[in-house]
Write a protein that holds these residues in place. Structure first.
Motif, short mmCIF file in Angstrom:
data_model
loop_
_atom_site.label_atom_id
_atom_site.label_comp_id
_atom_site.label_asym_id
_atom_site.label_seq_id
_atom_site.Cartn_x
_atom_site.Cartn_y
_atom_site.Cartn_z
N HIS A 30 0.86 -1.18 0.00
CA HIS A 30 0.00 0.00 0.00
C HIS A 30 0.90 1.23 0.00
N ASP A 31 0.30 2.41 -0.16
CA ASP A 31 1.12 3.62 -0.28
C ASP A 31 1.49 4.16 1.10
N ASN A 32 2.03 5.39 1.12
CA ASN A 32 2.58 5.95 2.35
C ASN A 32 1.70 7.01 2.99
N THR A 33 0.39 6.91 2.83
CA THR A 33 -0.50 7.87 3.48
C THR A 33 -0.43 7.70 5.00
N PRO A 34 -0.74 8.74 5.75
CA PRO A 34 -0.64 8.66 7.23
C PRO A 34 -1.46 7.52 7.82
N SER A 35 -2.61 7.22 7.23
CA SER A 35 -3.42 6.14 7.79
C SER A 35 -2.75 4.78 7.62
N HIS A 36 -1.86 4.64 6.64
CA HIS A 36 -1.19 3.37 6.40
C HIS A 36 0.11 3.25 7.20
N THR A 56 7.69 -1.92 0.24
CA THR A 56 7.89 -0.48 0.30
C THR A 56 7.37 0.19 -0.98
N GLN A 57 6.67 1.29 -0.80
CA GLN A 57 6.20 2.10 -1.92
C GLN A 57 6.93 3.44 -1.89
N PRO A 58 7.65 3.80 -2.95
CA PRO A 58 8.36 5.09 -2.96
C PRO A 58 7.37 6.25 -2.85
N PRO A 59 7.74 7.34 -2.22
CA PRO A 59 6.81 8.48 -2.08
C PRO A 59 6.55 9.15 -3.42
N TYR A 60 5.33 9.63 -3.56
CA TYR A 60 4.91 10.38 -4.75
C TYR A 60 5.21 9.61 -6.05
N SER A 61 4.88 8.34 -6.06
CA SER A 61 5.12 7.50 -7.24
C SER A 61 3.88 6.69 -7.59
N PRO A 62 2.78 7.35 -7.97
CA PRO A 62 1.58 6.60 -8.34
C PRO A 62 1.74 5.77 -9.61
N ASP A 63 2.77 6.09 -10.42
CA ASP A 63 2.97 5.34 -11.66
C ASP A 63 3.47 3.93 -11.41
N ILE A 64 3.94 3.62 -10.19
CA ILE A 64 4.33 2.24 -9.87
C ILE A 64 3.49 1.72 -8.70
#
Length: 343
Positions: A250-256, A274-282
């Motif tokens: 999952h992404d890096n939002t505060p709830s996650h 790990t999901q890199p920040p500000y990378s919705p393309d991956i």
């Protein structure tokens, strides 16, 4: 090739002692509409009769190029490098040659093209780009070394689903004849009525989804409850994943990334990719799942949140399994592309 063959035949007829008119008639009989014109036949016949043997055109001196010489190309290159936004009209005034010559220098000699800047949500810092490359490289290496790595991943995210989302320009296009009136439509915006969708899926298809009730915020405590329902769904729908190890993405939002969520994942022994920040393309939900769902619902008006839910759920379940597999393959390819671009 046909013209070259006809020149050979003209020389052959000349050596046989035939006349130019006989040669023209023979060519028209063999090549019909593709035969050389009378003027060309007579001209070549005269050259062969005067002793010419070559079948190639005589070299022409032509007019010497004055606007596309090396000096002019260097001058245009220097001006463009000094100001990438300079226009052809401004270059025309600077160097004193025609607009067409400048365009030819830019496109043919310098192999340039004018492009607009691509809009992105955020420009990454150097550290963020390096971290993005590191994560993508690590995931691509794992997927290359372990053929079952992609099958172990369950990815998910949240997104708004609107009661009305305007259809795209392409989807609103229709077939019309020349006499048909030009189609028109007024400008619409997304409706204020919307509902939050949380969805998780893996390479085999949809695993779990739910709509957040109105007034409920997706915070850490609530997301822990969602993860518990996800674990129950995996145990029920993917028993093979439940028996072995599976990874959550999952992404890096505060709830996650909140403390209660991290503690829950540690207690349940759920490793996180790990999901890199500000990378919705991956992120598969961002580049594939949610756009696919929204495309199917665009242009349709729903009066209530319940209508959105009753229409969105079948739209999710109708996505074929092959599409999920293609999504994960695209995800792997995007890791590779990310590494190649950043290197």
């Amino acid at each position: 090739m046909s013209q070259f063959e006809q020149r050979v035949n003209i020389r052959f007829m000349c050596k046989l002692g035939k006349s130019a008119s006989e040669t023209l008639a023979a060519l028209q009989q063999v090549y019909s509409a593709n035969a050389l014109k009378k003027t060309a036949v007579y001209d070549w016949f005269s050259q062969f009769k005067n002793g010419q043997e070559t079948l190639e055109n005589n070299p022409r001196s032509g007019r010497p190029p004055t606007s596309r010489n090396e000096e002019m190309i260097k001058q245009v290159r220097r001006l463009v490098r000094a100001d990438r936004k300079i226009t052809i009209a401004e270059l025309e005034q600077e160097v004193g040659i025609s607009r067409g010559s400048i365009h030819a220098i830019l496109t043919e000699n310098l192999e340039m093209r004018r492009v607009c800047a691509k809009f992105v949500l955020r420009l990454l810092t150097t550290d963020q780009m390096e971290f993005r490359m590191f994560v993508a490289g690590d995931l691509f290496q794992k997927s290359s070394q372990d053929s079952t790595f992609l099958e172990k991943i369950v990815t998910g995210d949240e997104s708004w689903v609107y009661a009305y989302d305007p259809e795209t320009k392409m989807r609103s296009s229709k077939w019309h004849t020349k006499s048909s009136p030009e189609p028109k439509k007024s400008r619409y915006v997304r409706s204020k009525t919307k509902v939050m969708l949380i969805s998780f899926f893996n390479i085999d298809g949809l695993v779990h989804h739910e709509f957040v009730q109105s007034g409920q915020s997706v915070i850490g405590v609530f997301y822990v409850q969602v993860l518990q329902r996800l674990r129950d769904a995996i145990q029920r729908k993917r028993p093979d994943k439940w028996q072995g190890q599976w990874f959550l993405h999952h992404d890096n939002t505060p709830s996650h990334t909140s403390f209660v969520v991290q503690q829950c994942l540690a207690d349940k022994n759920i490793p996180v990719i790990t999901q890199p920040p500000y990378s919705p393309d991956i992120a598969p939900c961002d580049f594939w799942l949610f756009p696919t769902l929204q495309m199917g619902l665009r242009g349709t008006r729903f009066s209530t949140v319940e209508d959105i839910q009753s229409s969105g759920t079948p739209e999710l379940w109708e996505i074929p399994q092959e599409a999920f597999r293609r999504c994960f393959q695209q995800w792997q390819n995007r890791w590779s592309t990310c590494v190649c671009v950043c290197v």
